[in-house]
Design a protein around this motif. Structure first.
Motif: not given
Length: 120
Positions: A111-118, A46-52, A79-82
């Motif tokens: 400014l791009g998405p970063l890995p959540t690293l679990g 998973e990757l995540v942007y700063t606003l989630g 993801t389904s919720e986004h």
């Protein structure tokens, strides 16, 4: 950061150059840390942007940079919720992929998405 006026003393000009030089080092470090984190991403991560907004990586090696060898594009799916969020961004319209999927361009600007690293 305001640029010193012409005719100001040597100390304010030197202080401005020190701050500018520190920012350049910070900017380079930010880009290289981001690139290093994105190099460890595998399909299914998973990757995540700063606003989630969260994305699932489908193909991490879609395109690589010729000069640095960094990843430039990844195929991702929201993801389904986004799904509604990325639909508002225009993803999934006319590219031939399923809704919410796109070829994500990695700008390496911090400014791009970063890995959540679990961790999230």
């Amino acid at each position: 950061m305001p640029v010193p006026e012409p005719g100001t003393g040597a100390r304010p000009a030197a202080a401005w150059h020190r701050r500018a030089n520190l920012y350049v080092h910070y900017d380079f470090a930010l880009k290289y840390v981001e690139a290093a984190l994105l190099e460890h991403v595998q399909a299914g991560d998973e990757l995540v942007y700063t606003l989630g907004t969260r994305l699932v990586v489908l193909d991490p090696d879609l395109e690589r940079d010729r000069l640095f060898g960094w990843r430039r594009r990844m195929q991702v799916r929201a993801t389904s919720e986004h799904q509604d969020t990325v639909r508002g961004w225009g993803w999934g319209w006319g590219w031939g992929w399923a809704e919410g999927e796109t070829s994500l361009f990695l700008r390496h600007d911090g400014l791009g998405p970063l890995p959540t690293l679990g961790l999230l």
